[in-house]
Write a protein that holds these residues in place. Structure first.
Motif, PDB file in Angstrom:
ATOM      1  N   TYR A  75       0.810  -1.231   0.000  1.00  0.00           N
ATOM      2  CA  TYR A  75       0.000   0.000   0.000  1.00  0.00           C
ATOM      3  C   TYR A  75       0.834   1.267   0.000  1.00  0.00           C
ATOM      4  N   SER A  76       2.164   1.151   0.240  1.00  0.00           N
ATOM      5  CA  SER A  76       3.025   2.323   0.022  1.00  0.00           C
ATOM      6  C   SER A  76       4.446   1.825  -0.251  1.00  0.00           C
ATOM      7  N   GLN A  77       5.265   2.715  -0.759  1.00  0.00           N
ATOM      8  CA  GLN A  77       6.629   2.343  -1.170  1.00  0.00           C
ATOM      9  C   GLN A  77       7.402   1.750   0.021  1.00  0.00           C
ATOM     10  N   PRO A  78       7.955   0.510  -0.097  1.00  0.00           N
ATOM     11  CA  PRO A  78       8.714  -0.042   1.030  1.00  0.00           C
ATOM     12  C   PRO A  78       9.880   0.884   1.421  1.00  0.00           C
ATOM     13  N   THR A  79      10.069   1.014   2.729  1.00  0.00           N
ATOM     14  CA  THR A  79      11.031   1.980   3.255  1.00  0.00           C
ATOM     15  C   THR A  79      12.421   1.843   2.633  1.00  0.00           C
ATOM     16  N   ARG A  80      12.886   0.623   2.469  1.00  0.00           N
ATOM     17  CA  ARG A  80      14.256   0.468   1.967  1.00  0.00           C
ATOM     18  C   ARG A  80      14.305   0.364   0.429  1.00  0.00           C
ATOM     19  N   LEU A  81      13.202   0.723  -0.236  1.00  0.00           N
ATOM     20  CA  LEU A  81      13.165   0.641  -1.698  1.00  0.00           C
ATOM     21  C   LEU A  81      13.135   2.073  -2.254  1.00  0.00           C
ATOM     22  N   ASN A  82      14.210   2.790  -1.989  1.00  0.00           N
ATOM     23  CA  ASN A  82      14.197   4.217  -2.307  1.00  0.00           C
ATOM     24  C   ASN A  82      15.226   4.576  -3.382  1.00  0.00           C
ATOM     25  N   PHE A  83      15.405   3.690  -4.371  1.00  0.00           N
ATOM     26  CA  PHE A  83      16.390   3.934  -5.430  1.00  0.00           C
ATOM     27  C   PHE A  83      15.904   3.236  -6.701  1.00  0.00           C
ATOM     28  N   PHE A  84      16.567   3.514  -7.823  1.00  0.00           N
ATOM     29  CA  PHE A  84      16.142   2.903  -9.076  1.00  0.00           C
ATOM     30  C   PHE A  84      16.961   1.645  -9.374  1.00  0.00           C
ATOM     31  N   GLU A 131       1.250  -0.058  -6.354  1.00  0.00           N
ATOM     32  CA  GLU A 131       0.531   0.369  -5.151  1.00  0.00           C
ATOM     33  C   GLU A 131      -0.899  -0.177  -5.135  1.00  0.00           C
ATOM     34  N   VAL A 132      -1.283  -0.719  -4.011  1.00  0.00           N
ATOM     35  CA  VAL A 132      -2.656  -1.226  -3.849  1.00  0.00           C
ATOM     36  C   VAL A 132      -3.581  -0.018  -3.667  1.00  0.00           C
ATOM     37  N   ASP A 133      -4.612   0.059  -4.523  1.00  0.00           N
ATOM     38  CA  ASP A 133      -5.542   1.205  -4.406  1.00  0.00           C
ATOM     39  C   ASP A 133      -6.634   0.855  -3.412  1.00  0.00           C
ATOM     40  N   ILE A 134      -6.765   1.669  -2.405  1.00  0.00           N
ATOM     41  CA  ILE A 134      -7.863   1.433  -1.455  1.00  0.00           C
ATOM     42  C   ILE A 134      -8.782   2.641  -1.546  1.00  0.00           C
ATOM     43  N   LYS A 135      -9.950   2.402  -2.106  1.00  0.00           N
ATOM     44  CA  LYS A 135     -10.892   3.510  -2.322  1.00  0.00           C
ATOM     45  C   LYS A 135     -11.835   3.618  -1.127  1.00  0.00           C
ATOM     46  N   PRO A 136     -11.912   4.814  -0.522  1.00  0.00           N
ATOM     47  CA  PRO A 136     -12.873   4.968   0.583  1.00  0.00           C
ATOM     48  C   PRO A 136     -14.303   5.026   0.036  1.00  0.00           C
ATOM     49  N   TYR A 137     -15.235   4.657   0.840  1.00  0.00           N
ATOM     50  CA  TYR A 137     -16.655   4.733   0.465  1.00  0.00           C
ATOM     51  C   TYR A 137     -17.430   4.926   1.771  1.00  0.00           C
ATOM     52  N   PRO A 138     -18.462   5.790   1.754  1.00  0.00           N
ATOM     53  CA  PRO A 138     -19.142   6.115   3.021  1.00  0.00           C
ATOM     54  C   PRO A 138     -19.593   4.895   3.816  1.00  0.00           C
ATOM     55  N   LEU A 139     -19.906   3.803   3.093  1.00  0.00           N
ATOM     56  CA  LEU A 139     -20.379   2.596   3.775  1.00  0.00           C
ATOM     57  C   LEU A 139     -19.273   1.870   4.556  1.00  0.00           C
ATOM     58  N   PHE A 140     -18.048   2.068   4.136  1.00  0.00           N
ATOM     59  CA  PHE A 140     -16.944   1.289   4.713  1.00  0.00           C
ATOM     60  C   PHE A 140     -16.399   1.939   5.981  1.00  0.00           C
ATOM     61  N   GLN A 141     -16.657   1.291   7.109  1.00  0.00           N
ATOM     62  CA  GLN A 141     -15.910   1.752   8.292  1.00  0.00           C
ATOM     63  C   GLN A 141     -14.485   1.213   8.180  1.00  0.00           C
ATOM     64  N   TYR A 142     -14.375  -0.005   7.615  1.00  0.00           N
ATOM     65  CA  TYR A 142     -13.076  -0.640   7.407  1.00  0.00           C
ATOM     66  C   TYR A 142     -12.919  -0.934   5.917  1.00  0.00           C
ATOM     67  N   PRO A 143     -12.165  -0.136   5.155  1.00  0.00           N
ATOM     68  CA  PRO A 143     -12.009  -0.415   3.726  1.00  0.00           C
ATOM     69  C   PRO A 143     -11.412  -1.805   3.510  1.00  0.00           C
ATOM     70  N   PRO A 144     -11.914  -2.544   2.492  1.00  0.00           N
ATOM     71  CA  PRO A 144     -11.523  -3.957   2.335  1.00  0.00           C
ATOM     72  C   PRO A 144     -10.134  -4.113   1.708  1.00  0.00           C
ATOM     73  N   TYR A 145      -9.100  -3.960   2.523  1.00  0.00           N
ATOM     74  CA  TYR A 145      -7.713  -4.000   2.012  1.00  0.00           C
ATOM     75  C   TYR A 145      -7.380  -5.331   1.344  1.00  0.00           C
ATOM     76  N   GLU A 146      -7.805  -6.418   1.972  1.00  0.00           N
ATOM     77  CA  GLU A 146      -7.457  -7.750   1.471  1.00  0.00           C
ATOM     78  C   GLU A 146      -7.969  -7.964   0.040  1.00  0.00           C
ATOM     79  N   ILE A 147      -9.182  -7.462  -0.226  1.00  0.00           N
ATOM     80  CA  ILE A 147      -9.775  -7.620  -1.563  1.00  0.00           C
ATOM     81  C   ILE A 147      -9.027  -6.731  -2.557  1.00  0.00           C
TER      82      ILE A 147
END
Ligand code: GMT
Length: 380
Positions: free
Chosen positions: A37-46, A54-70
């Protein structure tokens, strides 16, 4: 090979192992795709063989817990299809193994057969995964993995004791890049902290309760009663403010204890340290301690989890019972004695060399080949 690595991108040990493994595989010519879900800390070079999705996690008013696993499983499907992956390697079972299971089964319906390996790191088994709220899914997804590895023999046994696992678990220990983690000449740094040539003691962690950092402060105070010494605490986490108060209230307060927060170049601090304290209540391997040993820093550790597989009592340091701060302080004083310290430093490095990445990397590569072959046969 084209390998999809799933991990936590933060400072935690499993993320560090996953990132360092990916970097080493890329160096060997494999194509490595990190999916997090974000750039790994030690992966900061080319590097031409390293990719980050990057895993896209879209918020939605219904989601108290956005479904990260899906969202993760969907991204894994997408990357596997478009990049032509041969295998997934997921680090930390929760929830990465169940996401990988979902991705593999979806890909199967499209005629793509991509196996996954789950590496068990520690608290995914010893704390989080054991909890009744997660256990059925954790057991199922570990059993569904095409290959399972654990970072120590103790963690392997713990997994077999507490989960109904039907498959073999291969132990592949944590590793160290000895080209990066080595004693560097940083005398000016040592002088700045230890103006009177005090002994320098260090602890690095993510300051969670399981690390028992208050024991680090207690042991240090006992050492400080006998010899001049300083304590550096590296890292950050939920227990930090409590530990700061404890250090302030202790007899050894003032300039003796310093909090450095999260550090990128932790090897610089380790290079000038004389002793590492690892007081954990649970510790499947103890990567932070291995990093210290590679920089010639002996270790006083507890006997928790896989620590006795890393630290050899009386050789690279000493091993004591969890919470026995008197024994730890006594052992520390033995190590720090001028006549003993050079020998302990030398032996800590010798022990670290057993976990050289150059020895461990082929174990992962061979395991990938084996699992890909087995899955190919199974799928035909
Ligand atoms: O507890 C941590 O420090 C983080 C945790 C993780 O999974 O991110 O670390 C575990 O994995 C490391 C890498 O394999 C091991 O070296 C640590 O011993 C292990 N931590 C525990 O078991 C508490």
């Amino acid at each position: 090979m084209k390998i999809g690595i799933v991990c936590y991108p933060t400072y935690g040990g499993s993320g560090v192992v996953a990132t360092e493994l990916g970097k080493a595989l890329a160096q060997e010519g494999h194509e490595v795709h990190f999916i997090t879900y974000s750039q790994p800390t030690r992966l900061n070079f080319f590097n031409e063989n390293l990719f980050y999705h990057e895993v896209d996690i879209k918020p939605y008013p219904l989601f108290q817990y956005p479904p990260y696993e899906i969202a993760l499983a969907s991204k894994m499907v997408d990357v596997a299809k478009h990049e032509g992956l041969d295998i997934f390697h997921v680090h930390y079972a929760v929830p990465h193994a169940s996401a990988a299971y979902m991705a593999r089964e979806i890909l199967k319906t499209e005629g793509l057969h991509i196996p996954f390996i789950t590496t068990l790191h520690g608290t995914d088994i010893t704390i989080v995964g054991k909890d009744a709220s997660l256990e059925p899914v954790v057991t199922f997804s570990i059993n569904q993995s095409n290959g399972i590895t654990s970072v120590s023999d103790d963690l392997r046994q713990d997994t077999l004791d507490h989960f109904n696992i039907q498959k073999e678990i291969k132990v592949i220990p944590n590793f160290i890049d000895l080209k990066r983690f080595k004693k560097q000449k940083k005398d000016h740094f040592k002088k700045a902290i230890c103006q009177n040539d005090e002994k320098l003691i260090v602890h690095t962690s993510n300051f969670r309760k399981v690390k028992r950092v208050d024991d680090v402060v207690k042991v240090f105070c006992k050492i400080r009663e006998k010899i001049p010494a300083k304590l550096l605490l590296v890292g950050d986490g939920p227990e930090r403010s409590h530990i700061e108060s404890l250090a302030r209230e202790s007899v050894c307060q003032g300039d003796d204890v310093r909090f450095l927060g999260k550090l990128e170049a932790v090897e610089e601090v380790l290079s000038v340290s004389d002793l590492f304290l690892m007081t954990s209540e649970k510790e499947s391997f103890g990567l932070a301690a291995l990093e210290a040993m590679a920089c010639e820093v002996p270790l006083i550790s507890t006997n928790a989890g896989g620590l006795p597989e890393l630290n050899k009592n009386g050789d690279s340091g000493y091993i004591c019972d969890v919470g026995d701060v008197d024994a730890m302080a006594e052992a520390a004083l033995k190590v720090l004695a001028d006549e003993n310290l050079p020998g302990f430093k030398k032996r800590a490095l010798a022990r670290a060399k057993l976990f050289d990445i150059e020895k461990i990397l082929p174990e992962y590569e061979n395991f990938y080949v084996q699992i890909i072959e087995e899955f190919k046969e199974l799928s035909h």
